[in-house]
Design a protein around this motif. Sequence first.
Motif, PDB file in Angstrom:
ATOM      1  N   ALA A   1       0.847  -1.201   0.000  1.00 52.09           N
ATOM      2  CA  ALA A   1       0.000   0.000   0.000  1.00 52.09           C
ATOM      3  C   ALA A   1       0.869   1.233   0.000  1.00 52.09           C
ATOM      4  N   ASN A   2       0.313   2.299  -0.525  1.00 45.64           N
ATOM      5  CA  ASN A   2       0.919   3.620  -0.491  1.00 45.64           C
ATOM      6  C   ASN A   2      -0.151   4.557   0.052  1.00 45.64           C
ATOM      7  N   GLY A   3       0.038   4.973   1.280  1.00 49.73           N
ATOM      8  CA  GLY A   3      -1.007   5.783   1.892  1.00 49.73           C
ATOM      9  C   GLY A   3      -2.240   4.935   2.105  1.00 49.73           C
ATOM     10  N   ARG A   4      -3.389   5.431   1.618  1.00 50.79           N
ATOM     11  CA  ARG A   4      -4.635   4.678   1.773  1.00 50.79           C
ATOM     12  C   ARG A   4      -4.921   3.798   0.573  1.00 50.79           C
ATOM     13  N   VAL A   5      -4.033   3.822  -0.382  1.00 53.72           N
ATOM     14  CA  VAL A   5      -4.277   3.080  -1.609  1.00 53.72           C
ATOM     15  C   VAL A   5      -3.516   1.764  -1.579  1.00 53.72           C
ATOM     16  N   ILE A   6      -4.228   0.672  -1.808  1.00 55.28           N
ATOM     17  CA  ILE A   6      -3.595  -0.630  -1.908  1.00 55.28           C
ATOM     18  C   ILE A   6      -3.132  -0.775  -3.345  1.00 55.28           C
ATOM     19  N   LEU A   7      -1.795  -0.873  -3.530  1.00 55.85           N
ATOM     20  CA  LEU A   7      -1.235  -0.953  -4.861  1.00 55.85           C
ATOM     21  C   LEU A   7      -1.382  -2.356  -5.442  1.00 55.85           C
ATOM     22  N   ALA A   8      -1.167  -3.355  -4.584  1.00 59.12           N
ATOM     23  CA  ALA A   8      -1.302  -4.736  -5.046  1.00 59.12           C
ATOM     24  C   ALA A   8      -1.628  -5.606  -3.855  1.00 59.12           C
ATOM     25  N   GLU A   9      -2.405  -6.655  -4.081  1.00 58.71           N
ATOM     26  CA  GLU A   9      -2.722  -7.613  -3.041  1.00 58.71           C
ATOM     27  C   GLU A   9      -2.767  -8.994  -3.671  1.00 58.71           C
TER      28      GLU A   9
END
Length: 158
Positions: free
Chosen positions: A9-17
Amino acid sequence: MTITYSCIANGRVILAELALTGGSYQVSKNYSENPLMLQEPFPPSNAIIADFQHVLGKCMMKYNQNQGEFMISALKSQVTDVKNSMSQNIDKMLKREEKLNILIDRTDNLQVATKAFQKTTTKTSKKMWWRNYKIIIIICSIFIIIIIILLSTNVIPI
């Protein structure tokens, strides 16, 4: 413990899961509602997501495969600890046995000394009894001789 879900995640954004097993995984509310994470999110591209998922998958698989080795090394460590503990216990038992043997030897020596003392005491008491008996006989003999002398000289009338 096996990793079944991971995310980047970057901040509140999940970049990949990536989830290795099926199921519903949600990022905790504390993470997504944290006031420190109020920065503006940027949408990740599909290429970034794919790259991150690929890296996540490799890391998760590597960790999960090494878990068996980790558990074996943990068991080996526990066995070593138990072995060391048992060795220390055996050493303590041997020292106790040695001390007990010394105590038993001292007890035996004390019993022998007690018997010798009793024999000496018995001999000494018999010796003292005979000495006292001789003194009593001598005193009685002297007393009888004095009485005989006094009777023969008519100092004591019959």
